[in-house]
Design a protein around this motif. Structure first.
Motif, PDB file in Angstrom:
ATOM      1  N   ASP A 147       0.833  -1.205   0.000  1.00 31.12           N
ATOM      2  CA  ASP A 147       0.000   0.000   0.000  1.00 31.12           C
ATOM      3  C   ASP A 147       0.867   1.254   0.000  1.00 31.12           C
ATOM      4  O   ASP A 147       0.562   2.228  -0.691  1.00 31.12           O
ATOM      5  CB  ASP A 147      -0.922   0.018   1.224  1.00 31.12           C
ATOM      6  CG  ASP A 147      -2.100  -0.932   1.102  1.00 31.12           C
ATOM      7  OD1 ASP A 147      -2.253  -1.577   0.036  1.00 31.12           O
ATOM      8  OD2 ASP A 147      -2.877  -1.035   2.072  1.00 31.12           O
ATOM      9  N   ALA A 148       1.958   1.223   0.762  1.00 32.60           N
ATOM     10  CA  ALA A 148       2.828   2.405   0.862  1.00 32.60           C
ATOM     11  C   ALA A 148       3.428   2.761  -0.493  1.00 32.60           C
ATOM     12  O   ALA A 148       3.468   3.943  -0.865  1.00 32.60           O
ATOM     13  CB  ALA A 148       3.937   2.157   1.890  1.00 32.60           C
ATOM     14  N   SER A 149       3.883   1.745  -1.241  1.00 35.27           N
ATOM     15  CA  SER A 149       4.495   2.047  -2.543  1.00 35.27           C
ATOM     16  C   SER A 149       3.446   2.528  -3.541  1.00 35.27           C
ATOM     17  O   SER A 149       3.709   3.424  -4.345  1.00 35.27           O
ATOM     18  CB  SER A 149       5.247   0.830  -3.089  1.00 35.27           C
ATOM     19  OG  SER A 149       4.366  -0.244  -3.359  1.00 35.27           O
ATOM     20  N   ILE A 150       2.260   1.965  -3.476  1.00 30.64           N
ATOM     21  CA  ILE A 150       1.177   2.407  -4.375  1.00 30.64           C
ATOM     22  C   ILE A 150       0.783   3.837  -4.036  1.00 30.64           C
ATOM     23  O   ILE A 150       0.611   4.676  -4.933  1.00 30.64           O
ATOM     24  CB  ILE A 150      -0.031   1.459  -4.296  1.00 30.64           C
ATOM     25  CG1 ILE A 150       0.347   0.066  -4.811  1.00 30.64           C
ATOM     26  CG2 ILE A 150      -1.217   2.026  -5.085  1.00 30.64           C
ATOM     27  CD1 ILE A 150      -0.705  -1.003  -4.548  1.00 30.64           C
ATOM     28  N   LYS A 151       0.652   4.134  -2.749  1.00 31.73           N
ATOM     29  CA  LYS A 151       0.310   5.502  -2.338  1.00 31.73           C
ATOM     30  C   LYS A 151       1.383   6.486  -2.806  1.00 31.73           C
ATOM     31  O   LYS A 151       1.063   7.588  -3.244  1.00 31.73           O
ATOM     32  CB  LYS A 151       0.131   5.587  -0.823  1.00 31.73           C
ATOM     33  CG  LYS A 151      -1.170   5.004  -0.346  1.00 31.73           C
ATOM     34  CD  LYS A 151      -1.331   5.159   1.158  1.00 31.73           C
ATOM     35  CE  LYS A 151      -2.667   4.604   1.605  1.00 31.73           C
ATOM     36  NZ  LYS A 151      -2.933   4.825   3.035  1.00 31.73           N
ATOM     37  N   ARG A 152       2.629   6.076  -2.721  1.00 32.64           N
ATOM     38  CA  ARG A 152       3.725   6.937  -3.181  1.00 32.64           C
ATOM     39  C   ARG A 152       3.608   7.197  -4.683  1.00 32.64           C
ATOM     40  O   ARG A 152       3.754   8.328  -5.137  1.00 32.64           O
ATOM     41  CB  ARG A 152       5.079   6.296  -2.839  1.00 32.64           C
ATOM     42  CG  ARG A 152       6.263   7.097  -3.290  1.00 32.64           C
ATOM     43  CD  ARG A 152       6.471   8.342  -2.442  1.00 32.64           C
ATOM     44  NE  ARG A 152       7.604   9.090  -2.972  1.00 32.64           N
ATOM     45  CZ  ARG A 152       7.561  10.389  -3.271  1.00 32.64           C
ATOM     46  NH1 ARG A 152       6.465  11.072  -3.060  1.00 32.64           N
ATOM     47  NH2 ARG A 152       8.614  10.989  -3.772  1.00 32.64           N
ATOM     48  N   LEU A 153       3.323   6.140  -5.445  1.00 34.92           N
ATOM     49  CA  LEU A 153       3.162   6.288  -6.894  1.00 34.92           C
ATOM     50  C   LEU A 153       1.991   7.211  -7.206  1.00 34.92           C
ATOM     51  O   LEU A 153       2.107   8.128  -8.024  1.00 34.92           O
ATOM     52  CB  LEU A 153       2.948   4.922  -7.555  1.00 34.92           C
ATOM     53  CG  LEU A 153       2.694   4.951  -9.057  1.00 34.92           C
ATOM     54  CD1 LEU A 153       3.901   5.506  -9.802  1.00 34.92           C
ATOM     55  CD2 LEU A 153       2.353   3.555  -9.556  1.00 34.92           C
TER      56      LEU A 153
ATOM     57  N   GLY B  69      10.011  11.063 -16.608  1.00 39.53           N
ATOM     58  CA  GLY B  69       8.737  10.751 -15.963  1.00 39.53           C
ATOM     59  C   GLY B  69       8.014  12.006 -15.504  1.00 39.53           C
ATOM     60  O   GLY B  69       6.797  12.135 -15.652  1.00 39.53           O
ATOM     61  N   GLN B  70       8.767  12.958 -14.951  1.00 39.56           N
ATOM     62  CA  GLN B  70       8.163  14.219 -14.527  1.00 39.56           C
ATOM     63  C   GLN B  70       7.616  14.993 -15.728  1.00 39.56           C
ATOM     64  O   GLN B  70       6.564  15.625 -15.634  1.00 39.56           O
ATOM     65  CB  GLN B  70       9.188  15.062 -13.747  1.00 39.56           C
ATOM     66  CG  GLN B  70       9.468  14.524 -12.356  1.00 39.56           C
ATOM     67  CD  GLN B  70       8.238  14.561 -11.479  1.00 39.56           C
ATOM     68  OE1 GLN B  70       7.655  15.621 -11.259  1.00 39.56           O
ATOM     69  NE2 GLN B  70       7.834  13.413 -10.982  1.00 39.56           N
ATOM     70  N   ALA B  71       8.308  14.905 -16.861  1.00 40.51           N
ATOM     71  CA  ALA B  71       7.806  15.555 -18.079  1.00 40.51           C
ATOM     72  C   ALA B  71       6.494  14.918 -18.517  1.00 40.51           C
ATOM     73  O   ALA B  71       5.560  15.632 -18.921  1.00 40.51           O
ATOM     74  CB  ALA B  71       8.847  15.462 -19.194  1.00 40.51           C
ATOM     75  N   VAL B  72       6.412  13.596 -18.428  1.00 38.45           N
ATOM     76  CA  VAL B  72       5.165  12.908 -18.790  1.00 38.45           C
ATOM     77  C   VAL B  72       4.032  13.392 -17.890  1.00 38.45           C
ATOM     78  O   VAL B  72       2.941  13.718 -18.364  1.00 38.45           O
ATOM     79  CB  VAL B  72       5.325  11.368 -18.697  1.00 38.45           C
ATOM     80  CG1 VAL B  72       3.982  10.666 -18.781  1.00 38.45           C
ATOM     81  CG2 VAL B  72       6.260  10.861 -19.776  1.00 38.45           C
TER      82      VAL B  72
ATOM     83  N   MET C 275       7.829   1.824 -11.988  1.00 40.47           N
ATOM     84  CA  MET C 275       7.078   3.049 -12.287  1.00 40.47           C
ATOM     85  C   MET C 275       7.541   4.197 -11.394  1.00 40.47           C
ATOM     86  O   MET C 275       7.666   5.342 -11.853  1.00 40.47           O
ATOM     87  CB  MET C 275       5.579   2.803 -12.133  1.00 40.47           C
ATOM     88  CG  MET C 275       4.984   1.983 -13.259  1.00 40.47           C
ATOM     89  SD  MET C 275       3.187   1.873 -13.169  1.00 40.47           S
ATOM     90  CE  MET C 275       3.002   0.508 -12.055  1.00 40.47           C
ATOM     91  N   LEU C 276       7.803   3.892 -10.122  1.00 34.63           N
ATOM     92  CA  LEU C 276       8.299   4.934  -9.219  1.00 34.63           C
ATOM     93  C   LEU C 276       9.624   5.502  -9.735  1.00 34.63           C
ATOM     94  O   LEU C 276       9.808   6.721  -9.760  1.00 34.63           O
ATOM     95  CB  LEU C 276       8.478   4.375  -7.804  1.00 34.63           C
ATOM     96  CG  LEU C 276       7.202   4.218  -6.987  1.00 34.63           C
ATOM     97  CD1 LEU C 276       7.450   3.360  -5.756  1.00 34.63           C
ATOM     98  CD2 LEU C 276       6.640   5.574  -6.603  1.00 34.63           C
TER      99      LEU C 276
END
Length: 174
Positions: free
Chosen positions: A28-34, A125-128, A116-117
């Motif tokens: 859950d933590a990694s998904i929330k971060r994403l 990724g930030q540009a996307v 993905m992270l």
């Protein structure tokens, strides 16, 4: 021979363990971060604002220029306000976040979420993330333009098919 089989089975499980670990469900933590990195909450807020802004023109288009009395317009405005309020109350981040978590958990492994992270934290990724709303907006505009060209053709095919069906249905059966 039995000891060899047990040892072989043990080695097989030991060798398979890293492969199984790579397919571990995402936390859950990694998904929330994403979700945080890709600005899902901000995107949801934007979608809700767009829906609100599009509702009135959509209702006017649905009425196709029909003349309405002041009372009818009042009823429609009240309906628009009620729909907007309902959507804002029901489509909150607090309501949707658990659904996102469940969907991501069922769809991606921890290894995929980690990938993905890494991507979304990179400059590319930030540009996307920053440019995707504009890409989606331009795509929708181009699709609307394309559909404006296609709709008359689709309607023509549909009308011709209806006429053919009528003729086929009218033929004597024999």
């Amino acid at each position: 021979m039995k000891k060899f089989s047990v040892a072989l089975l043990f080695l097989f499980h030991l060798a398979a363990f890293p492969a199984l670990a790579a397919d571990a469900p995402a936390s859950d933590a990694s998904i929330k971060r994403l979700i945080e990195i890709i600005n899902s909450k901000k995107m949801l807020d934007g979608v809700m604002s767009q829906m609100d802004a599009m509702m009135k023109p959509s209702m006017q288009q649905a009425l196709a220029g029909q003349k309405m009395t002041a009372e009818q317009e009042t009823v429609l405005l009240e309906m628009q306000k009620e729909l907007t309020t309902l959507l804002k109350n029901e489509m909150t981040w607090e309501t949707l976040e658990p659904m996102f978590l469940e969907i991501y958990k069922k769809s991606f492994t921890q290894k995929e979420i980690d990938g993905m992270l890494s991507f979304y934290q990179s400059p590319a990724g930030q540009a996307v993330i920053k440019k995707m709303p504009l890409v989606m907006q331009m795509t929708m505009q181009m699709m609307e333009n394309r559909m404006a060209v296609l709709i008359p053709k689709l309607e023509k095919i549909s009308a011709e098919s209806v006429e053919k069906l009528k003729k086929v249905s009218e033929q004597p059966k024999g």
